[in-house]
Design an enzyme around this catalytic site. Structure first.
Site, PDB file in Angstrom:
ATOM      1  N   LYS A  74       0.857  -1.193   0.000  1.00  0.00           N
ATOM      2  CA  LYS A  74       0.000   0.000   0.000  1.00  0.00           C
ATOM      3  C   LYS A  74       0.891   1.241   0.000  1.00  0.00           C
ATOM      4  O   LYS A  74       1.941   1.258   0.664  1.00  0.00           O
ATOM      5  CB  LYS A  74      -0.890  -0.036   1.245  1.00  0.00           C
ATOM      6  CG  LYS A  74      -1.923   1.072   1.331  1.00  0.00           C
ATOM      7  CD  LYS A  74      -2.803   0.882   2.577  1.00  0.00           C
ATOM      8  CE  LYS A  74      -3.864   1.938   2.716  1.00  0.00           C
ATOM      9  NZ  LYS A  74      -4.740   1.716   3.897  1.00  0.00           N
ATOM     10  N   SER A 149      -9.630   1.729   2.952  1.00  0.00           N
ATOM     11  CA  SER A 149      -8.795   2.470   2.042  1.00  0.00           C
ATOM     12  C   SER A 149      -7.764   1.629   1.291  1.00  0.00           C
ATOM     13  O   SER A 149      -7.190   2.110   0.310  1.00  0.00           O
ATOM     14  CB  SER A 149      -8.050   3.562   2.823  1.00  0.00           C
ATOM     15  OG  SER A 149      -7.191   2.985   3.790  1.00  0.00           O
ATOM     16  N   SER A 173      -9.587  -0.632   7.193  1.00  0.00           N
ATOM     17  CA  SER A 173      -9.056  -0.545   5.822  1.00  0.00           C
ATOM     18  C   SER A 173      -8.367  -1.780   5.277  1.00  0.00           C
ATOM     19  O   SER A 173      -8.070  -1.828   4.088  1.00  0.00           O
ATOM     20  CB  SER A 173      -8.106   0.637   5.708  1.00  0.00           C
ATOM     21  OG  SER A 173      -8.866   1.808   5.575  1.00  0.00           O
TER      22      SER A 173
END
Ligand code: GLN
Length: 468
Positions: A74, A149, A173
């Site tokens: 990420k 996210s 997330s």
């Protein structure tokens, strides 16, 4: 391929690391333009590293436990020498000057970092629609959101672009996008994985964890990234023991199901899919105990007061001096204002304003401090409930993946997507989401939560279900 499949190929000599890496890169090249899981693919580095690993293997050198396994990161975890944007325009051209601990550990384990995945700006969102670099689509149905996210990481795993990826979880997330994309997502106990080199969102909640095709692979990654790190003062001094998953019998297991999980907020069809999944444990000898935790009804409210407070403080560092973008302005104040106005998107601005408000003199007692004491009570109530039950089970999300754009202009509805996931972050406990069925092809996730430190137990229970 799972990590096991890949390692087996290497062991048997049926594929080289270069072949495996080339295969994944080709798939990403062909299909990711339409999904948008990656913001950058480290093609040249990945190929180079693959060749090095092949050469080392040829020479009979000792290799790390994830040697030649591709992994996506990420875009809020630093990879030295690479841009680290956090999904934000303000860091569009920011180059990481060191490796985050998780990346350092993956590299020492000889894993291959394939690229940076898309995410909501500074991890603030539930749909991966707030990234400055565009949206990510759900590979299961490209008209729908992948969740967020860590939507890029979830989509990358679901699309078969990588066997595993890292996500970060402040209020869900990792688990929520995993659930919406039909993959496994695990948020470890707070402190089990170092946050060093992770862009801070809300520091008392943030945890890094694995997203994978199955629980075994998630555990394999956690073994590498977890454990004490002197660079993170909240990292636990004791490692979370993570033996091989055993899938022991679930006979006698006490499963707590909070009655607050099945109320008017949940899609009734999804509720029945989750209940059927829990019933499989019961059929194998587990026992369901209904628990009453009225405080859970305030969890989302606590989160959306404390998180923006911490976020607004953490994001003060993007001040046109220390990191990233510097916009023009005649005075330093004008420069800071222009940088933040142009650099941050609307959702971040909303949270910075909210956070600043709940911390401001005159309001700090009524909002921030009240939420902090409610959080303490929630922690205690959950801890108490673990005196009677071994694990809490329920849905990861109240609905399946929704249409792109559907909730974008309605932040309150968007925030409701986190109603079941924020609990584990508020309490600092581990939580696992595993695929447990679907509604017309759209994946549903089962969430398991256990007391702090029960990471191995949760993964075992998830693994047991998977074996069914
Ligand atoms: N969706 C939640 C939020 O918008 C959780 C984010 C996260 O876990 N990083 O805050």
């Amino acid at each position: 391929m799972t990590i096991k499949d890949i390692l087996k190929h290497y062991e048997e000599g049926s594929m080289t690391t270069r072949q495996v890496v080339d295969g994944y890169l080709e798939k990403i090249g062909n299909e990711d333009t339409d999904i948008g899981a990656f913001v950058e693919v480290f093609e040249a580095d990945a190929r180079l590293q693959a060749d090095e690993i092949d050469a080392r293997r040829e020479r009979g050198e000792d290799l790390g436990p994830l040697a030649g396994v591709p992994i996506a990161i990420k875009d809020n975890m630093l990879v030295m020498g690479k841009v680290a944007s956090g999904g934000s325009r303000i860091l569009e051209n920011y180059n990481a000057t060191y490796n985050s601990t998780v990346v350092e550990r993956l590299k020492s384990a000889d894993a291959i970092i394939i690229g940076r995945t898309n995410m909501d700006e500074f991890a603030s969102g539930s749909s991966t629609e707030t990234s400055h670099f565009g949206i990510t689509k759900n590979p299961i149905d490209k008209t729908r959101v992948p969740g967020g996210s860590s939507g890029g990481s979830a989509a990358a795993v679901a699309a078969g672009f990588v066997p595993v990826a890292l996500g970060s979880d402040t209020g869900g997330s990792i688990r929520q996008p995993a659930s919406l994309c039909g993959v496994v997502g695990f948020k470890p106990t707070y402190g089990a994985v170092s946050r060093f080199g992770l862009m801070a969102m809300a520091s008392s909640f943030d945890q890094i964890g694995p997203m994978a095709m199955n629980v075994d692979d998630a555990a394999a990654v956690l073994r590498v990234i977890g454990g004490h790190d002197p660079q993170d003062s909240t990292s636990h001094s004791e490692d979370v023991a993570l033996p091989e998953l055993a899938s022991d019998s679930v006979k006698g297991l006490k499963i707590g199901v909070p009655k607050q999980f099945f109320n008017e907020n949940i899609d009734p069809v999804l509720a029945s899919v989750v209940k059927e999944a829990i019933d499989k444990y019961v059929a194998a000898g587990a026992e369901i105990i209904e628990v009453d935790l009225p405080i859970l009804e305030s969890a989302l409210a606590m989160y959306y007061v404390i998180m923006p407070a911490e976020l607004s403080s953490n994001l003060n560092r993007y001040d046109a001096l220390q990191y990233g973008r510097v916009s023009a302005g005649e005075t330093i104040n004008a420069q800071v204002k222009a940088t933040r106005t142009e650099g941050f998107g609307n959702e971040i601005k909303r949270r910075v304003l909210l956070g600043t408000f709940v911390l401001s003199a005159g309001y700090v007692d009524a909002y921030y401090k009240k939420a902090v004491s409610a959080r303490q009570e929630l922690r205690e109530k959950i801890e108490e409930s673990f005196a009677d039950v071994d694990v809490l089970m329920g849905p990861t999300t109240p609905t399946v993946a929704w249409k792109l754009g559907e909730k974008f202009d309605d932040p309150l509805t968007m925030y409701l997507a986190d109603i079941y996931t924020v609990i584990a972050n508020l309490a600092g406990i581990p939580a696992l989401s595993i695929p447990c069925g679907d509604i017309e092809g759209l994946p549903v996730g089962l969430q398991l939560m256990g007391p702090a430190g029960s990471d191995a137990k949760l993964l075992d229970l998830g693994h047991w279900y998977e074996q069914l």
